[in-house]
Write a protein that holds these residues in place. Structure first.
Motif, PDB file in Angstrom:
ATOM      1  N   HIS A  38       0.838  -1.198   0.000  1.00 33.94           N
ATOM      2  CA  HIS A  38       0.000   0.000   0.000  1.00 33.94           C
ATOM      3  C   HIS A  38       0.878   1.254   0.000  1.00 33.94           C
ATOM      4  O   HIS A  38       0.630   2.198  -0.760  1.00 33.94           O
ATOM      5  N   CYS A  41       2.420   1.701  -3.403  1.00 32.14           N
ATOM      6  CA  CYS A  41       1.416   2.209  -4.354  1.00 32.14           C
ATOM      7  C   CYS A  41       1.175   3.704  -4.145  1.00 32.14           C
ATOM      8  O   CYS A  41       1.041   4.456  -5.110  1.00 32.14           O
ATOM      9  N   LYS A  42       1.111   4.136  -2.878  1.00 32.80           N
ATOM     10  CA  LYS A  42       0.903   5.565  -2.607  1.00 32.80           C
ATOM     11  C   LYS A  42       2.082   6.381  -3.146  1.00 32.80           C
ATOM     12  O   LYS A  42       1.877   7.419  -3.773  1.00 32.80           O
ATOM     13  N   GLN A  44       4.173   5.537  -5.559  1.00 36.34           N
ATOM     14  CA  GLN A  44       4.155   5.511  -7.024  1.00 36.34           C
ATOM     15  C   GLN A  44       3.055   6.401  -7.570  1.00 36.34           C
ATOM     16  O   GLN A  44       3.226   7.041  -8.602  1.00 36.34           O
ATOM     17  N   GLY A  45       1.927   6.456  -6.869  1.00 39.62           N
ATOM     18  CA  GLY A  45       0.832   7.332  -7.288  1.00 39.62           C
ATOM     19  C   GLY A  45       1.265   8.779  -7.247  1.00 39.62           C
ATOM     20  O   GLY A  45       0.983   9.550  -8.159  1.00 39.62           O
TER      21      GLY A  45
END
Length: 81
Positions: A38, A41-42, A44-45
């Motif tokens: 998670h 992903c944050k 990379q976002g």
């Protein structure tokens, strides 16, 4: 006979306890993995958003430069004989 039955029940209970403990450890490990994924992903976002902003800024700058070049060319043509 009853003693043997009680021992078997105790052994089965011990085996279940070990299985539950093992499953709990696996669950905790998976929860840590999920949290780490998670977080990745944050990050990379955010990186993706930053890259998109950079691309948009570059496109706007390129557009601005083209307009300036066109205006310069038009002004040059006005002064040419």
């Amino acid at each position: 006979g009853e003693l043997r039955g009680a021992k078997e029940m105790k052994d089965e209970a011990g085996e279940r306890d070990r299985e539950v403990s093992s499953l709990n450890n696996k669950l905790l490990s998976l929860q840590v993995d999920i949290k780490n994924l998670h977080d990745v992903c944050k990050r990379q976002g955010k990186t993706l958003q930053e890259n998109q902003l950079c691309v948009e800024e570059a496109m706007m700058s390129d557009n601005h430069n083209k307009k300036q070049a066109l205006a310069f060319q038009e002004s040059r043509m006005e002064f040419e004989p």
